[in-house]
Design an enzyme around this catalytic site. Structure first.
Site, mmCIF file in Angstrom:
data_model
loop_
_atom_site.group_PDB
_atom_site.id
_atom_site.type_symbol
_atom_site.label_atom_id
_atom_site.label_comp_id
_atom_site.label_asym_id
_atom_site.label_seq_id
_atom_site.Cartn_x
_atom_site.Cartn_y
_atom_site.Cartn_z
ATOM 1 N N ASP A 38 0.814 -1.213 0.000
ATOM 2 C CA ASP A 38 0.000 0.000 0.000
ATOM 3 C C ASP A 38 0.851 1.267 0.000
ATOM 4 O OD1 ASP A 38 -2.378 -1.372 -0.008
ATOM 5 O OD2 ASP A 38 -2.695 -1.250 2.150
ATOM 6 N N LYS A 60 -3.310 3.850 -2.712
ATOM 7 C CA LYS A 60 -3.979 5.064 -3.155
ATOM 8 C C LYS A 60 -3.027 6.235 -2.990
ATOM 9 C CE LYS A 60 -7.814 8.135 -1.919
ATOM 10 N NZ LYS A 60 -8.873 8.414 -0.947
ATOM 11 N N MET A 173 -8.136 8.469 9.847
ATOM 12 C CA MET A 173 -8.821 8.829 8.598
ATOM 13 C C MET A 173 -9.957 9.814 8.852
ATOM 14 S SD MET A 173 -8.921 4.973 6.967
ATOM 15 C CE MET A 173 -9.569 4.282 8.505
#
Length: 256
Positions: A38, A60, A173
């Site tokens: 990741d 991402k 997050m």
């Protein structure tokens, strides 16, 4: 050539500092045939991987997904069947908002052997690197770790519940929901509650903003703090300054 047994090992890479990966994780990386990693994984960790392994970035970056989660699941199964041992290298601890459990379950449904190597979670390590303990006698008897954004892209209802407690609150997050979080704590008359925002925690480019519920939005704006970052709310945030003051006073006493 013998066919290798399909296997998935989900590995926690830790919060960012390359030295915070576990010895067991390094041992597993050396046995990998394929590694899917990741964006939050420190790329220095790739040096520990079996040099013959296939490396696939599936993270991402800048708001763009290289792979959707469904595609990652399918890639794990496909590579395990054709290559053997797939290591899914994920930032922090894969079982704390890391979707590691989902990926293992998906693979198991195809008869693939699964294993898990825990990682040091950013929810614990990032505050610790800034001398912020999540629990401290007289300040906090417990702590909550909450996702700031649910799968429906909304703020978790648990934040409102946590705001009513005396616990330390760690939100992962959650930067995009910071204004909503602040409002919930203000509704509980916790305007002066200490808050820390820690961006790129444990890395060399780490940035920190310290304030209160009432001031943190302005601090974030002025210091240009953004993701990836964690939010810590609680009296324990003050320990950072308390410790610094004690150390300063001791240093002055030595000089005098």
């Amino acid at each position: 050539m013998s066919i290798k047994t399909p296997k998935l090992t989900v590995v926690g890479a830790g919060p960012g500092d390359v030295d915070l990966i576990t010895v067991k994780a390094i041992k597993v990386l050396k046995t990998a045939d394929v590694v899917l990693y990741d964006a939050l994984v420190n790329e220095e960790l790739l040096d520990f991987i079996n040099p013959k392994a296939e490396l696939i970035f599936v993270g991402k970056r800048r708001g763009c997904y290289r792979y959707q989660q469904e595609q990652i699941n399918e890639l794990i199964v496909a590579r395990a069947k054709t290559h053997g041992h797939v290591v899914r290298l994920k930032g922090g601890d894969p079982f704390i908002f890391g979707r590691g459990a989902e990926e293992m379950e998906f693979a198991a449904n195809f008869g693939i052997e699964t294993a898990m190597v825990p990682g040091i979670s950013s929810s614990l390590a990032v505050p610790a690197y800034q001398n912020i303990p999540l629990t401290k006698r007289g300040s906090a008897e417990s702590f909550w770790v909450i996702t700031g954004t649910t799968k429906d892209h909304k703020l978790s209802n648990d934040v409102a519940l946590a705001a009513k407690s005396n616990a330390t609150i760690v939100v992962l997050m959650g930067m995009g929901k910071l204004a909503e979080i602040v409002k919930l704590f203000q509704q509980e008359d916790k305007n002066d509650l200490p808050v820390a925002i820690i961006q790129n925690g444990t890395r060399t480019n780490e940035k920190v903003g310290i304030g209160t519920v009432d001031t943190i939005l302005e601090i974030v704006k002025n210091q240009e703090l953004s993701n990836p970052a964690i939010i810590v709310l609680g009296e324990v945030v003050n320990h950072r300054a308390i410790l610094a003051n004690v150390q300063e006073e001791y240093a002055k006493a030595l000089i005098d």
